[in-house]
Design an enzyme around this catalytic site. Structure first.
Site, PDB file in Angstrom:
ATOM      1  N   THR A  33      -7.279  -5.147   0.393  1.00 42.69           N
ATOM      2  CA  THR A  33      -5.909  -5.471   1.138  1.00 42.69           C
ATOM      3  C   THR A  33      -5.848  -6.865   1.835  1.00 42.69           C
ATOM      4  O   THR A  33      -4.829  -7.483   1.635  1.00 42.69           O
ATOM      5  CB  THR A  33      -5.534  -4.294   2.286  1.00 42.69           C
ATOM      6  N   ASP A  39       0.857  -1.259   0.079  1.00 43.79           N
ATOM      7  CA  ASP A  39      -0.057  -0.046  -0.008  1.00 43.79           C
ATOM      8  C   ASP A  39       0.775   1.165   0.064  1.00 43.79           C
ATOM      9  O   ASP A  39       0.492   2.007  -0.809  1.00 43.79           O
ATOM     10  CB  ASP A  39      -0.896  -0.169   1.203  1.00 43.79           C
TER      11      ASP A  39
END
Length: 353
Positions: free
Chosen positions: A154, A72
């Site tokens: 995620t 990320d």
């Protein structure tokens, strides 16, 4: 409407998006080119990191208890630094902030090493890395604002499953461009979805090809499978693995649909809907959760340009001009292939209240 590609191209030197650039104005053409390029780079970068993240030890906990990974942070730094270099007057809204990274020296050092390599040294210090990530705090400035989810899904990313890099562009608060880089979709080489307002929605494969490997691009459209009222029972529901399945099942039952839902993480669902591989997405909020624009901006453009429809739970258009969040009144989001299906799904949803 069908879900068949209406225009294809394949050539060793083919570049995704090149087919429509000539039809765009001088402000959107270079932004589409840059968006596709940097999302593709971020897709390759995150895919190269996924196995290590799955193995553990390359993630952190955010203040809201959600997980953020080295992927990320690295993807956000890479994407925003590149876009800021090319379009310094544009605004930025993105999911991550460097605050959580600064407090973890080992993770910070690892992200810096990754981004320095991926950026060819353009980001070479901890200060430059954190500044790149925190471009997200710039907000809406001027006419154009980029909206980024560096890794949407995620949990899917951490589990070795579906995720995507979602990059949208707002023009005075209205989504006009969207790119979804989906490294695990379609094939082991991934798939790219993109759209520009007024120029249609497109898919290109492969996303992760090596230099010199042929690309194929086609215009995509939503399916007509369930758009007529008599065909609604054939509607295929696209839902996340962590959604309220029981409530979605009740909506599906109210519609009379018996098709097996397709479960997958991230905005890949929007791409699949646009490509005619599903008919309906229901995302219902729990508690006081407020929807973030980075979870929907890119996908909304792609779905609408493919002929689909996306609204809140009351059938109202989504307002992306309010900052990082959608309106407090948005308690759910419904995207569909349109036709009779969308109002029928809204009615089914309200029948459960």
């Amino acid at each position: 409407r069908g879900c068949r590609g209406t225009r294809c191209a394949a050539a060793a030197s083919f570049r995704p998006g090149a087919l429509i650039e000539d039809s765009l104005d001088t402000s959107l053409a270079p932004r589409l080119r840059a968006a596709i390029s940097v999302v593709t780079e971020a897709g390759k970068l995150t895919k190269s990191l996924q196995a290590r993240v799955v193995a553990g030890g390359l993630d952190a906990q955010k203040a809201d208890d959600s997980v953020v990974t080295v992927g990320d942070f690295a993807a956000q730094a890479l994407v925003l630094s590149r876009l800021a270099l090319e379009f310094p007057d544009d605004g930025f809204i993105a999911e991550e902030a460097s605050e959580g990274l600064r407090s973890q020296p080992e993770l910070l050092a690892e992200v810096l090493k990754i981004v320095t390599s991926a950026s060819d040294g353009a980001v070479a210090s901890e200060q430059e890395l954190c500044a790149a990530i925190d471009l997200a705090a710039k907000g809406s400035v001027g006419q154009f604002t980029w909206v980024l989810d560096p890794i949407d899904g995620t949990r899917g990313f951490k589990n070795g499953e579906q995720y995507c890099i979602g990059l949208g562009l707002l023009d005075r608060g209205s989504p006009v461009l969207g790119v979804l880089g989906c490294p695990n979709d379609h094939s082991e080489h991934g798939r790219l979805f993109f759209a520009v307002r007024g120029a249609g929605a497109h898919a290109a494969t492969p996303l992760l090809a090596e230099e010199g490997v042929d690309f194929k691009e086609s215009r995509i459209q939503v399916s007509s499978r369930a758009s007529a009222s008599e065909n609604i029972p054939h509607a295929i529901l696209l839902e996340g693995p962590f959604t309220d399945h029981a409530r979605n099942n009740r909506v599906q039952k109210a519609l009379g649909s018996t098709a097996t839902p397709l479960r997958l993480d991230s905005m890949v669902k929007y791409g699949r809907l646009a490509a005619g591989e599903g008919d309906l997405i229901l995302r219902l909020c729990k508690g006081g959760y407020r929807e973030h624009i980075w979870d929907h901006a890119a996908g909304a453009v792609i779905v609408e340009e493919a002929g689909g429809c996306i609204t809140d739970q009351n059938g109202k258009p989504l307002d992306f001009s309010l900052g990082k969040d959608l309106s407090e009144g948005v308690r759910g989001i419904l995207a569909s292939s349109g036709g009779d299906l969308h109002p029928a799904a809204l009615e089914a949803l309200h029948s459960l209240d």
